[in-house]
Write a protein that holds these residues in place. Structure first.
Motif, PDB file in Angstrom:
ATOM      1  N   ARG A   1       0.680  -1.356  -0.128  1.00  0.00           N
ATOM      2  CA  ARG A   1      -0.053   0.043   0.027  1.00  0.00           C
ATOM      3  C   ARG A   1       0.773   1.134  -0.123  1.00  0.00           C
ATOM      4  O   ARG A   1       0.268   2.387   0.007  1.00  0.00           O
TER       5      ARG A   1
ATOM      6  N   ALA B   1      -5.778  -0.634  -5.410  1.00  0.00           N
ATOM      7  CA  ALA B   1      -5.978  -0.081  -4.097  1.00  0.00           C
ATOM      8  C   ALA B   1      -5.920   0.992  -3.668  1.00  0.00           C
ATOM      9  O   ALA B   1      -5.030   2.001  -3.719  1.00  0.00           O
TER      10      ALA B   1
ATOM     11  N   ALA C   1      -3.830   3.173  -1.348  1.00  0.00           N
ATOM     12  CA  ALA C   1      -2.340   3.260  -1.673  1.00  0.00           C
ATOM     13  C   ALA C   1      -1.728   4.719  -1.621  1.00  0.00           C
ATOM     14  O   ALA C   1      -2.360   5.784  -1.817  1.00  0.00           O
TER      15      ALA C   1
END
Length: 270
Positions: free
Chosen positions: A81, A104, A107
């Motif tokens: 992340r 994601a 992130a």
């Protein structure tokens, strides 16, 4: 003075630092990947290099594709992340934050570069999802302590980070110095962090000739290395399959990937 006025002044200061009298690697690379953020000297050199070694255009484009595959894998299968991207280059399509946050949204990405044109465009063009964060540092690869200090304002360096250094270490003439810089950066990151590196390699006469022509242009020199030297950046780390490979062949998405003079890998810090 408003924040907007301050930002305009800052961008104007950056543009005042831009030297268009000689080529620059970020702008030269931008020309090869089809971008518009380059100048006459960059295009002139690019056209000269194409005459000597047309394959360098493929290196530029496939290296960008390697970045996308590596970041998608790290954000997706590895659950990373946080990304620290050194030697960002000029924004194009599928930048690190766009790829990572498409997988994601939470992130966090920190870009590092010291080219004024790169920084001016980064501030204007790169954004973030509401859940994540993107930051930009004006810093030099030769100063890892400053990079890490500034990155820590956005990233939690006690948690895994993917360190990305693409097509940048070739600017460090001495291989031992380049290895030391990578080692110092990775030493500050915790277990479970990753290292992503790719660079052009001295694996054909054409690439060597193109590198020599580039270095005669007045731009900051770029030194192509052997595959073994590229592999040495990952000493002490756990290479992900398929190891150190041509960028087109690293987790290739086509049955017959092209041959290019650029190698890269992704490795995990144990």
């Amino acid at each position: 003075m408003s924040d907007h006025d301050s930002q305009l002044d800052s961008t104007a200061d950056l543009r005042a630092r831009i030297d268009t009298s000689k080529p620059h690697s970020a702008r030269f690379w931008n020309y090869f990947v089809g971008g518009k953020d380059n100048y006459e000297k960059d295009r002139e050199l690019g056209d000269q290099i194409k005459e000597i070694f047309p394959g360098l255009v493929d290196v530029a484009r496939t290296s960008r594709q390697f970045l996308g595959r590596a970041v998608r894998h790290l954000a997706g299968e590895q659950g990373v992340r946080q990304f620290l991207d050194i030697g960002t280059g000029l924004p194009t399509a599928d930048n690190t934050h766009q790829v990572a946050q498409s997988v994601a949204p939470d992130a966090r990405i920190v870009y590092v570069d010291n080219d004024p044109l790169v920084l001016a465009h980064a501030r204007a063009l790169l954004t973030s999802t509401p859940e994540g964060e993107t930051a930009y540092i004006d810093a030099d690869l030769y100063d890892p302590d400053a990079i890490l200090r500034e990155a820590a304002k956005t990233l939690d360096l006690s948690q895994p980070v993917a360190l990305i250094i693409l097509n940048t270490l070739g600017h460090v003439a001495d291989h031992g110095t380049a290895r030391d810089l990578v080692t110092r950066l990775m030493a500050a990151l915790p277990s479970g962090s990753f290292l992503v590196i790719s660079d052009s390699t001295a694996t054909s006469e054409g690439m060597i000739a193109a590198s020599n022509e580039y270095n005669r242009s007045g731009a900051i020199p770029y030194h192509v290395r052997s595959v073994e030297e590229i592999a040495s950046f990952f000493d002490g780390l756990e290479l992900l399959e398929p190891g150190v490979e041509q960028v087109t062949r690293w987790r290739a998405e086509t049955a017959e990937p092209a041959q290019v003079d650029a190698y890269g890998a992704v490795a995990r810090k144990p």
